[in-house]
Design a protein around this motif. Structure first.
Motif, PDB file in Angstrom:
ATOM      1  N   PRO A 247      -3.749   6.023   0.094  1.00  0.00           N
ATOM      2  CA  PRO A 247      -2.860   5.072  -0.293  1.00  0.00           C
ATOM      3  C   PRO A 247      -4.563   3.695   0.378  1.00  0.00           C
TER       4      PRO A 247
ATOM      5  N   HIS B 252      -4.803   3.084  -4.007  1.00  0.00           N
ATOM      6  CA  HIS B 252      -5.461   3.775  -3.894  1.00  0.00           C
ATOM      7  C   HIS B 252      -7.112   3.216  -3.999  1.00  0.00           C
TER       8      HIS B 252
ATOM      9  N   GLU C 174       1.724  14.266   1.934  1.00  0.00           N
ATOM     10  CA  GLU C 174       1.161  13.624   1.236  1.00  0.00           C
ATOM     11  C   GLU C 174       0.225  12.170   1.207  1.00  0.00           C
ATOM     12  N   ARG C 175       0.367  11.844   2.019  1.00  0.00           N
ATOM     13  CA  ARG C 175      -0.936  10.949   2.736  1.00  0.00           C
ATOM     14  C   ARG C 175      -2.212  11.008   2.900  1.00  0.00           C
TER      15      ARG C 175
ATOM     16  N   PHE D  28       1.015   7.221  -4.434  1.00  0.00           N
ATOM     17  CA  PHE D  28       0.627   5.736  -4.410  1.00  0.00           C
ATOM     18  C   PHE D  28       0.437   4.965  -5.552  1.00  0.00           C
TER      19      PHE D  28
ATOM     20  N   VAL E 155       0.567  -1.395   0.184  1.00  0.00           N
ATOM     21  CA  VAL E 155       0.380   0.360  -0.511  1.00  0.00           C
ATOM     22  C   VAL E 155       0.523   0.906  -0.081  1.00  0.00           C
ATOM     23  N   SER E 156       2.143   1.436  -0.115  1.00  0.00           N
ATOM     24  CA  SER E 156       3.328   2.543   0.107  1.00  0.00           C
ATOM     25  C   SER E 156       3.462   2.360  -0.902  1.00  0.00           C
TER      26      SER E 156
ATOM     27  N   GLU F 291       5.379   3.094  -4.364  1.00  0.00           N
ATOM     28  CA  GLU F 291       5.194   4.551  -5.368  1.00  0.00           C
ATOM     29  C   GLU F 291       5.282   4.569  -6.785  1.00  0.00           C
ATOM     30  N   TRP F 292       4.537   5.044  -7.611  1.00  0.00           N
ATOM     31  CA  TRP F 292       4.697   5.053  -9.349  1.00  0.00           C
ATOM     32  C   TRP F 292       6.517   5.315  -9.671  1.00  0.00           C
TER      33      TRP F 292
ATOM     34  N   TRP G 223      -3.434  12.528  -0.584  1.00  0.00           N
ATOM     35  CA  TRP G 223      -3.154  11.548  -1.566  1.00  0.00           C
ATOM     36  C   TRP G 223      -3.301   9.385  -0.787  1.00  0.00           C
TER      37      TRP G 223
ATOM     38  N   SER H 139      -2.331  10.781  -8.395  1.00  0.00           N
ATOM     39  CA  SER H 139      -2.488   9.914  -6.981  1.00  0.00           C
ATOM     40  C   SER H 139      -0.566   9.481  -6.988  1.00  0.00           C
TER      41      SER H 139
END
Length: 437
Positions: A347, A316, A341-342, A313, A258-259, A261-262, A345, A311
């Motif tokens: 996740p 999401h 950031e969380r 993340f 879930v953490s 990132e793109w 956006w 997002s």
């Protein structure tokens, strides 16, 4: 005057459900625990005691300082209070934490149990006496708690005593013999293992999610909203296919998934990809590792990214009318960049990972029961063993520090392979059949 009619409830009426049986019987101090937890939000001394017990202990000038904070007994000496305050000031001055966030949450939960026990039976919180700790553990054993849970509680109590410069209640030959006896006679080290979500099941589930022609279970919606609801479900299926394949390829923990990132994903010219890990449970320093993504997984990620929104993340929630494409307001009180950031956006949560696994398996007709957020991790480890990988290779792929965990996950396929080899060899002991008979 007539009363206004009750507002009509929208949607399908909830189905009656039988009350869920509690996993364990209630503890004697359940009421005290609930009381402490509720009052911690309004009473600063209690809140400090839950998080940092040394901050609630204020010396009165004598050698032995008895202090009761809402009937919780602390008997720290002036020297102990002075030393713990110095440690606290050092942490505040140099701005560092003793534990990672998850470890701190586990410690707080265990410590709350200990506080409630001391409040219920009128025992001294600090310094903790071995007699009180033994009574506390025996009650937890009688309530059905497992060995790992008890070990964590013992560590928490020992750690809090260390932080307050108190003697370790479990230090000494008699304490060690007592614990050994409890393990031998009353406890079992066996733990439940997540069910595997292996390669075959993963391929079947993701193929179902990719296919837009598959019949989906209908969701109740007004005719004017049907197109929006179906579009959101299609986006959700693309997300779930990418999530399941990513979780399997990287053998990710649910918290790591879930953490994700793109900007940590790299696509290679041949269609495959890599993912660069940052800080993880076994890499608190964030040295980072790079792991492989199959071309099928990269394609699923690309399909999801095309509709995922802005997002950072990867995974999401999917909301109708593309509501998840809009950032959420961030309170000014949140100053940390990562936390902001969380909030902006959000996740997925770790609990939602297991829900997604179970939904995909159910829709695709995969006969795997009781999937959890770690099921792809277990399935990946077992598939590697089935393919002939060594324990060291499994440990390296799953990023375990301790070889016991991959060995535990691989226990079932290893047992089957060992049994098959054994009985193949035993076949040689059978007498050869007489060709003339």
């Amino acid at each position: 005057m007539t009363e206004p009619p009750e507002p009509r409830r929208r949607g399908r009426p909830p189905e009656p459900r039988a009350p869920k049986e509690p996993r364990y019987p209630p503890l004697p101090w359940a009421a005290e625990r609930a009381q402490l937890r509720a009052r911690a939000r309004h009473s600063p001394p209690i809140a400090l005691l839950l998080g940092s017990p040394e901050q609630a202990a204020v010396p009165g000038g004598s050698d032995l300082v008895p202090r009761t904070v809402d009937q919780l007994r602390l008997e720290l000496t002036a020297d102990q209070v002075k030393a713990t305050r110095a440690d606290r000031d050092h942490r505040e001055r140099f701005d560092y934490e003793v534990h990672a966030a998850n470890s701190a949450r586990g410690l707080a939960s265990d410590w709350l149990n200990w506080l409630a026990f001391c409040l219920h039976f009128d025992r001294v919180v600090l310094p903790s006496a071995f007699d009180d700790v033994a009574d506390f553990i025996d009650i937890l054993i009688a309530a059905g708690r497992r060995k790992a849970t008890l070990q964590h509680h013992l560590w928490s109590i020992t750690h809090m005593n260390w932080r307050c410069h108190c003697p370790d209640p479990m230090d000494g030959k008699n304490a060690q013999l007592w614990w050994r006896d409890r393990v031998r006679r009353k406890l079992s080290g066996e733990q439940k293992q997540a069910k595997p979500f292996g390669f075959g099941a993963v391929e079947q589930a993701t193929a179902w999610l990719r296919d837009p022609e598959r019949p989906r279970p209908g969701r109740r919606a007004k005719a004017k909203d049907r197109e929006v609801v179906d579009a959101a479900q299609r986006r959700r299926d693309l997300r779930d296919a990418a999530l399941i394949n990513t979780a399997y390829d990287l053998m990710m923990r649910s918290a790591e998934l879930v953490s994700a990132e793109w900007d940590r994903i790299t696509v290679e010219p041949n269609g495959s990809g890599t993912y660069r890990f940052g800080k993880t449970k076994t890499d608190q320093e964030g040295i980072g590792l790079i792991r492989y993504l199959r071309p099928e997984t990269v394609q699923d990620l690309a399909a999801w990214r095309a509709v995922a929104g802005p997002s950072p993340f990867v995974f999401h929630a999917v909301r109708e009318h593309d509501a998840d494409h809009e950032p959420r307001p961030v309170p000014d009180a949140i100053t940390d960049a990562a936390d902001r950031e969380r909030v902006r956006w959000p996740p997925l949560t770790t609990q939602e990972v297991g829900v997604i696994f179970r939904r995909a398996a159910r829709l695709a007709g995969v006969s795997v029961a009781h999937l959890s957020g770690h099921s792809t991790r277990v399935g990946g480890a077992q598939d590697m063993v089935e393919a002939g990988a060594t324990d060291a290779e499994v440990q390296q792929a799953g990023r375990w520090k301790d070889p016991r965990m991959p060995a535990k996950y691989a226990a079932h396929p290893e047992a089957r392979r060992a049994g098959e080899r054994r009985f193949r060899k035993l076949q040689r002991l059978r007498p050869a059949e007489d060709p003339d008979r």
